[in-house]
Design an enzyme around this catalytic site. Structure first.
Site, PDB file in Angstrom:
ATOM      1  N   HIS A 161      18.165   3.532  -7.718  1.00 44.02           N
ATOM      2  CA  HIS A 161      18.211   2.153  -8.251  1.00 44.02           C
ATOM      3  C   HIS A 161      17.740   1.124  -7.206  1.00 44.02           C
ATOM      4  O   HIS A 161      18.129  -0.043  -7.275  1.00 44.02           O
ATOM      5  CB  HIS A 161      19.632   1.759  -8.708  1.00 44.02           C
ATOM      6  N   SER A 282      -4.242 -14.290   4.812  1.00 45.14           N
ATOM      7  CA  SER A 282      -4.205 -15.388   3.856  1.00 45.14           C
ATOM      8  C   SER A 282      -5.081 -16.509   4.378  1.00 45.14           C
ATOM      9  O   SER A 282      -5.148 -16.744   5.586  1.00 45.14           O
ATOM     10  CB  SER A 282      -2.767 -15.875   3.693  1.00 45.14           C
ATOM     11  N   LYS A 288       0.337 -14.270   7.553  1.00 50.17           N
ATOM     12  CA  LYS A 288       0.356 -13.246   6.503  1.00 50.17           C
ATOM     13  C   LYS A 288      -0.547 -12.056   6.793  1.00 50.17           C
ATOM     14  O   LYS A 288      -1.642 -12.198   7.309  1.00 50.17           O
ATOM     15  CB  LYS A 288      -0.104 -13.868   5.168  1.00 50.17           C
ATOM     16  N   GLU A 295      -1.608  -3.042  -3.563  1.00 51.28           N
ATOM     17  CA  GLU A 295      -1.467  -3.802  -4.809  1.00 51.28           C
ATOM     18  C   GLU A 295      -2.583  -3.474  -5.790  1.00 51.28           C
ATOM     19  O   GLU A 295      -2.355  -3.334  -7.000  1.00 51.28           O
ATOM     20  CB  GLU A 295      -1.478  -5.303  -4.509  1.00 51.28           C
TER      21      GLU A 295
END
Ligand code: ARG
Length: 463
Positions: A161, A282, A288, A295
């Site tokens: 979980h 970024s 970043k 992704e």
């Protein structure tokens, strides 16, 4: 329109050529040109067989086989002019062959049809993709095994979980993916073995009255045998569906690990550092480093599932045998194959390059009361307590630690004894994460010894 504008391949019974929209909806040359090499290999095998069986003269067959090589080199060098009016790769190649060698080109289509031709070409194409997928998966498995070897005994939290469950080893987690991709390998290998029957010679659907030798063309094209039923041979697209469904399951595995990488590379987890080679920055936030490749793998996977569903939809309503609907099989498979190969290569690169952060993994391994099960098991083993009671006692100790904002090993013996007076100092021996993982020696368990056995067995298997 005059008869001259009708199709040069099948225009005999047509007075006029097709409407422009008809041509646009009908043509597949825009995409099936990707099967040019397979089409030419199939035609060369067919021509050789026609000569061997005496259906064509050796001279004609030789002219055809040589001419086809010229066509192939034109296609490979980019000088070939594809024509939409000629519909598909089969007719484009044949028409060019006619320009090159004249009359014998018209004899190539003896004893076959575009129906067995397209099934053969597409099978050969899919078979190549299966081989490429097998290579890509093997490379990815090697990358996971290498990661497992580096951190066979590094501890990290195991989750259910996405809540901390029990400590596990980094090696064990990496080897879980090895098992998953190992099943993908066996699915692709199964699919390859099952699909490897030649449709060529099934002709339009019923076979042919010419004395063809299907064994010969099957062998020349690397098939194990000719497909046994001519109707099935031209109507079957199971091979494409098995490719897509195997690809879908493999893609789902890729997506699950991509998701783990997105979570693990976050500042909150810091379990892994991805290499600069597989990250982006970024344009506004200088700090970043984004896991874009992970992704994109996670997102691209949807196209593969979509292709699988789309082809099932194309096929589900078709009476035997061939229907033009089946021309819609290719773009789906091409797109799925391209994206699967890209995702496998990107994942292999990320896994090879990533660095597991041993300290962060270990710090997280001990948080979240991850050794509560070890404590309960100790109560069962040392105090002969029924497991259900041990679960209850441990629950009270977890609640106590929570209220004191500390972890289980930080409780004192007095704290422990206030819940159950029989608890002794020995209990602290099982509360450490390293003891916890080392104790899980059951077959398939997370103990480093077991993990190293699995690593060795996969290394032997991969050779
Ligand atoms: N372009 C067609 C396809 O991809 C080739 C087969 C055409 N056969 C036919 N009977 N029209 O399916």
């Amino acid at each position: 329109m005059t008869k001259d504008t009708s199709n040069q391949m099948w225009g005999g019974r047509f007075a006029a050529g097709p409407d422009a929209i008809m041509e646009a909806i009908n043509a597949s040359i825009g995409f099936d040109q990707r099967m040019a090499a397979q089409d030419i290999a199939g035609s060369r095998a067919h021509a050789a067989m026609l000569a061997k069986t005496g259906i064509l003269t050796d001279t004609d067959a030789e002219a055809i086989r040589e001419g086809l090589l010229t066509v192939l080199s034109e296609i490979e060098s980019g000088t070939f002019e594809f024509s939409t009016a000629l519909e598909d790769i089969h007719m484009n190649v044949e028409a060019r062959l006619k320009d090159l060698i004249g009359e014998p080109a018209g004899r190539l289509h003896t004893g076959r049809s575009r129906n067995d031709q397209v099934a053969t070409d597409f099978k050969l194409w899919v078979r190549d993709q299966i081989d490429a997928a097998i290579g890509g998966i093997e490379a990815l498995i090697r990358a996971f095994v290498a990661q497992a070897e580096v951190g066979a005994d590094w501890v990290m939290p195991g989750f259910t979980h996405l809540q901390t469950a029990q400590p596990v080893t980094w090696g064990h987690h990496m080897m879980a993916y090895v098992e998953m991709f190992g099943r993908d390998l066996s699915r692709f290998k199964d699919a390859r073995a099952r699909m490897n029957e030649s449709p060529l010679g099934a002709a339009a659907l019923a076979g042919t009255s010419f004395p063809i030798d299907r064994e010969m063309t099957a062998a020349a094209l690397g098939f194990d045998r000719p497909a046994a039923n001519s109707l099935d041979a031209v109507a079957d697209r199971d091979f494409a569906l098995e490719f897509l469904s195997s690809a879908s399951i493999c893609a789902m595995h890729l997506s699950r690990f991509a998701e783990e990488l997105v979570i693990w590379s976050s500042a909150q987890f810091r379990f892994v550092t991805l290499s600069d080679r597989f990250s982006t920055g970024s344009s506004i936030m200088p700090q970043k480093k984004n896991p874009d490749a992970a992704e994109l793998i996670r997102a691209k996977i949807g196209r593969i599932f979509g292709a699988n569903t789309a082809l099932l939809m194309v096929m589900k309503g078709l009476p035997l045998t061939y229907s033009k609907d089946m021309q819609e099989d290719k773009e789906q498979v091409f797109d799925a194959a391209d994206n699967l190969m890209l995702a496998l290569a990107a994942m292999e690169g990320m896994v090879k390059d990533m660095t597991a952060n041993r300290e962060s993994l270990e710090a997280a391994a001990g948080s979240g009361f991850s050794t509560a099960t070890d404590l309960a098991d100790w109560l069962v083993r040392s105090l002969n307590m029924p497991f259900r009671d041990a679960h209850h006692v441990t629950g009270s100790l977890v609640a106590m630690a929570e209220s004191k904002a500390c972890d289980l090993p930080d409780l004192t013996l007095e704290d422990m004894q206030s819940v159950d007076s029989a608890i002794t100092e020995d209990v602290f021996g099982v509360l450490g994460v390293h003891n916890s993982v080392s104790s899980r020696m059951s077959y398939g368990g997370t103990a480093p010894t077991r993990v190293r056995e699995q690593i060795a067995s996969w290394q032997a298997r991969l050779g």
